[in-house]
Write a protein that holds these residues in place. Structure first.
Motif, PDB file in Angstrom:
ATOM      1  N   GLN A   8      -8.739  -7.360   8.103  1.00 35.78           N
ATOM      2  CA  GLN A   8      -7.624  -8.213   8.487  1.00 35.78           C
ATOM      3  C   GLN A   8      -6.383  -7.841   7.680  1.00 35.78           C
ATOM      4  O   GLN A   8      -6.450  -7.150   6.676  1.00 35.78           O
ATOM      5  CB  GLN A   8      -7.968  -9.687   8.242  1.00 35.78           C
ATOM      6  N   SER A   9      -5.250  -8.367   8.123  1.00 40.15           N
ATOM      7  CA  SER A   9      -3.996  -8.233   7.386  1.00 40.15           C
ATOM      8  C   SER A   9      -3.030  -9.272   7.939  1.00 40.15           C
ATOM      9  O   SER A   9      -3.314  -9.959   8.921  1.00 40.15           O
ATOM     10  CB  SER A   9      -3.409  -6.819   7.526  1.00 40.15           C
ATOM     11  N   GLY A  10      -1.875  -9.415   7.291  1.00 40.04           N
ATOM     12  CA  GLY A  10      -0.879 -10.357   7.773  1.00 40.04           C
ATOM     13  C   GLY A  10      -1.032 -11.740   7.178  1.00 40.04           C
ATOM     14  O   GLY A  10      -1.622 -11.918   6.106  1.00 40.04           O
ATOM     15  N   ILE A  11      -0.523 -12.738   7.888  1.00 41.12           N
ATOM     16  CA  ILE A  11      -0.490 -14.122   7.419  1.00 41.12           C
ATOM     17  C   ILE A  11      -1.132 -15.022   8.467  1.00 41.12           C
ATOM     18  O   ILE A  11      -0.860 -14.883   9.670  1.00 41.12           O
ATOM     19  CB  ILE A  11       0.960 -14.572   7.140  1.00 41.12           C
ATOM     20  N   ARG A  36      -1.757 -15.138   3.018  1.00 37.78           N
ATOM     21  CA  ARG A  36      -1.991 -13.724   3.295  1.00 37.78           C
ATOM     22  C   ARG A  36      -3.473 -13.472   3.521  1.00 37.78           C
ATOM     23  O   ARG A  36      -4.330 -14.081   2.879  1.00 37.78           O
ATOM     24  CB  ARG A  36      -1.498 -12.864   2.132  1.00 37.78           C
ATOM     25  N   MET A  37      -3.768 -12.539   4.421  1.00 35.81           N
ATOM     26  CA  MET A  37      -5.150 -12.238   4.759  1.00 35.81           C
ATOM     27  C   MET A  37      -5.470 -10.777   4.461  1.00 35.81           C
ATOM     28  O   MET A  37      -4.594  -9.911   4.458  1.00 35.81           O
ATOM     29  CB  MET A  37      -5.411 -12.495   6.250  1.00 35.81           C
ATOM     30  N   GLY A  38      -6.746 -10.509   4.242  1.00 35.89           N
ATOM     31  CA  GLY A  38      -7.256  -9.148   4.186  1.00 35.89           C
ATOM     32  C   GLY A  38      -6.550  -8.253   3.201  1.00 35.89           C
ATOM     33  O   GLY A  38      -6.402  -8.562   2.021  1.00 35.89           O
ATOM     34  N   ARG A  39      -6.091  -7.094   3.698  1.00 38.98           N
ATOM     35  CA  ARG A  39      -5.456  -6.103   2.824  1.00 38.98           C
ATOM     36  C   ARG A  39      -4.236  -6.683   2.123  1.00 38.98           C
ATOM     37  O   ARG A  39      -3.983  -6.377   0.953  1.00 38.98           O
ATOM     38  CB  ARG A  39      -5.077  -4.861   3.648  1.00 38.98           C
ATOM     39  N   ASP A  40      -3.480  -7.520   2.831  1.00 40.02           N
ATOM     40  CA  ASP A  40      -2.306  -8.135   2.199  1.00 40.02           C
ATOM     41  C   ASP A  40      -2.714  -9.111   1.103  1.00 40.02           C
ATOM     42  O   ASP A  40      -2.033  -9.244   0.084  1.00 40.02           O
ATOM     43  CB  ASP A  40      -1.464  -8.856   3.248  1.00 40.02           C
ATOM     44  N   ARG A  41      -3.831  -9.799   1.289  1.00 38.02           N
ATOM     45  CA  ARG A  41      -4.311 -10.725   0.255  1.00 38.02           C
ATOM     46  C   ARG A  41      -4.814  -9.955  -0.969  1.00 38.02           C
ATOM     47  O   ARG A  41      -4.610 -10.405  -2.109  1.00 38.02           O
ATOM     48  CB  ARG A  41      -5.421 -11.619   0.820  1.00 38.02           C
ATOM     49  N   LEU A  42      -5.449  -8.810  -0.752  1.00 40.28           N
ATOM     50  CA  LEU A  42      -5.902  -8.019  -1.892  1.00 40.28           C
ATOM     51  C   LEU A  42      -4.709  -7.603  -2.752  1.00 40.28           C
ATOM     52  O   LEU A  42      -4.752  -7.707  -3.985  1.00 40.28           O
ATOM     53  CB  LEU A  42      -6.661  -6.783  -1.418  1.00 40.28           C
TER      54      LEU A  42
END
Length: 274
Positions: A177-180, A186-192
Motif C-alpha cells: 500500500q501507499s498514500g493516505i 499514511r499507509m504502507g511505504r509512505d508510513r514506513l
C-alpha cells in the motif's frame, strides 16, 4: 556524526532489501555490502535520511533466518528464529541491543499465515519483553508485510494479518500500500518513511532555519489556524475530531513505550492538519 542503527530481520523473500532501498532512495551516496545468494544475513546498508528538520546517518543491519534458504516447513523457520533469538539476547550481544534505534520484522504475506504468524508473534513478544525489561530502551518496533516481486498480493489475507499483529501491540505496515487513508493516516511505504521521519533518533544533526524564516513560518501557521477554526464551512474539523477519537482507541491498545511515540506522531500530524 555517529550512525543510528536499525535491525531488519526476516525470512527469505520478505522484502528486507527492498525496504532498505526505499529508506535509502533519497541518498545517492548510499552503500551496501555484498549480497550472497545463499543468505542475506549480515548485509549492511549505510545511508543518510533527511527531513526539513534534521539529518541522520543510518546503518541498516539486515539479518535472515533460516541460514539455509532451502527450508520449506514453517516449523523449521521458527526453530531457526529461536536460535537467532538466543544469540541476539545473549550477553555478548548486549552492546548491539543498546545501540539499536529500531527493530523491524518482515513477513511474506503470501505465505499461509495461520501456522506461521502466531508462532512468529510469540517470539517477537518474547524478544521485546527481554529488550525492554530494564526500561531504558527507547527504540521502535514494527512488523512489515511484503509480497515477493512478480507475485500478486492475496488481498483477502491482509486484514487478518494486520488484526493479529495489532492484537500483539505491534504496528503493522503493508508495503503493498501507499498514500493516505480515509483517516488521513499514511499507509504502507509512505508510513514506513513516516516512521523514520518522526522517530527521535539518538544521533541527529538539526537543520538550522534562518530566524526571519522561522518567525514568518510561525506567523503564517497561526494565521492558517485562526482562519480554519473560524470558517463555519470547514468540514475538515469534524474529520479531525473523529480521527482523535479513533487515535485514542488505537493508543489504548498499545504498550506504554509505543503509546508515547504514537502520541508524538499524532501531535505533529494534527499541527499539519490545522
Amino acid at each position: 556524526m555517529l550512525p543510528n542503527h536499525v535491525l531488519i530481520i526476516g525470512p527469505p523473500n520478505s522484502g528486507k532489501l527492498r525496504m532498505a532501498d526505499l529508506i535509502s532512495k533519497s541518498d545517492p551516496a548510499s552503500t551496501r555490502s555484498g549480497v550472497n545468494d545463499d543468505s542475506h544475513s549480515g548485509i549492511i546498508q549505510m545511508t543518510s535520511f533527511s527531513t526539513k528538520y534534521y539529518t541522520v546517518d543510518l546503518k541498516l543491519m539486515i539479518d535472515e533466518y533460516p541460514s539455509n534458504r532451502n527450508y520449506s516447513a514453517y516449523e523449521e523457520y521458527i526453530k531457526e528464529l529461536r536460535d537467532w533469538k538466543d544469540e541476539f539476547l545473549a550477553e555478548e550481544a548486549e552492546e548491539l541491543r543498546e545501540v539499536l534505534d529500531g527493530i523491524i520484522f518482515t513477513i511474506n504475506m503470501n505465505w499461509d499465515q495461520s501456522d506461521f504468524l502466531p508462532l512468529l508473534l510469540n517470539e517477537i513478544d518474547d524478544i521485546r519483553a527481554r529488550v525492554e525489561q530494564n526500561g531504558d530502551w527507547d527504540g521502535f518496533w514494527a512488523v512489515v508485510g511484503t509480497v515477493p516481486s512478480g507475485e500478486s498480493a492475496e488481498l483477502f489475507k491482509m486484514d487478518g494479518i494486520e488484526d493479529e499483529v495489532i492484537t500483539h501491540g505491534f504496528e503493522f505496515i503493508n508495503m503493498e500500500q501507499s498514500g493516505i487513508n480515509e483517516h488521513r493516516e499514511r499507509m504502507g511505504r509512505d508510513r514506513l518513511l513516516e516512521l523514520f521521519e518522526t522517530h527521535d533518533w539518538t544521533n541527529m544533526e538539526l537543520i538550522r532555519q534562518d530566524q526571519n524564516q522561522y518567525h514568518d513560518n510561525k506567523l503564517n501557521k497561526l494565521k492558517e489556524m485562526h482562519t480554519g477554526l473560524l470558517d463555519e464551512n470547514n468540514v475538515d474539523l469534524e474529520q479531525m475530531f473523529s480521527k482523535i477519537n479513533l487515535a485514542k482507541e488505537k493508543a489504548s491498545k498499545l504498550p506504554q513505550a509505543e503509546r508515547e511515540q504514537y502520541a508524538k506522531e499524532l501531535v505533529d500530524e494534527f499541527m499539519e492538519f490545522i
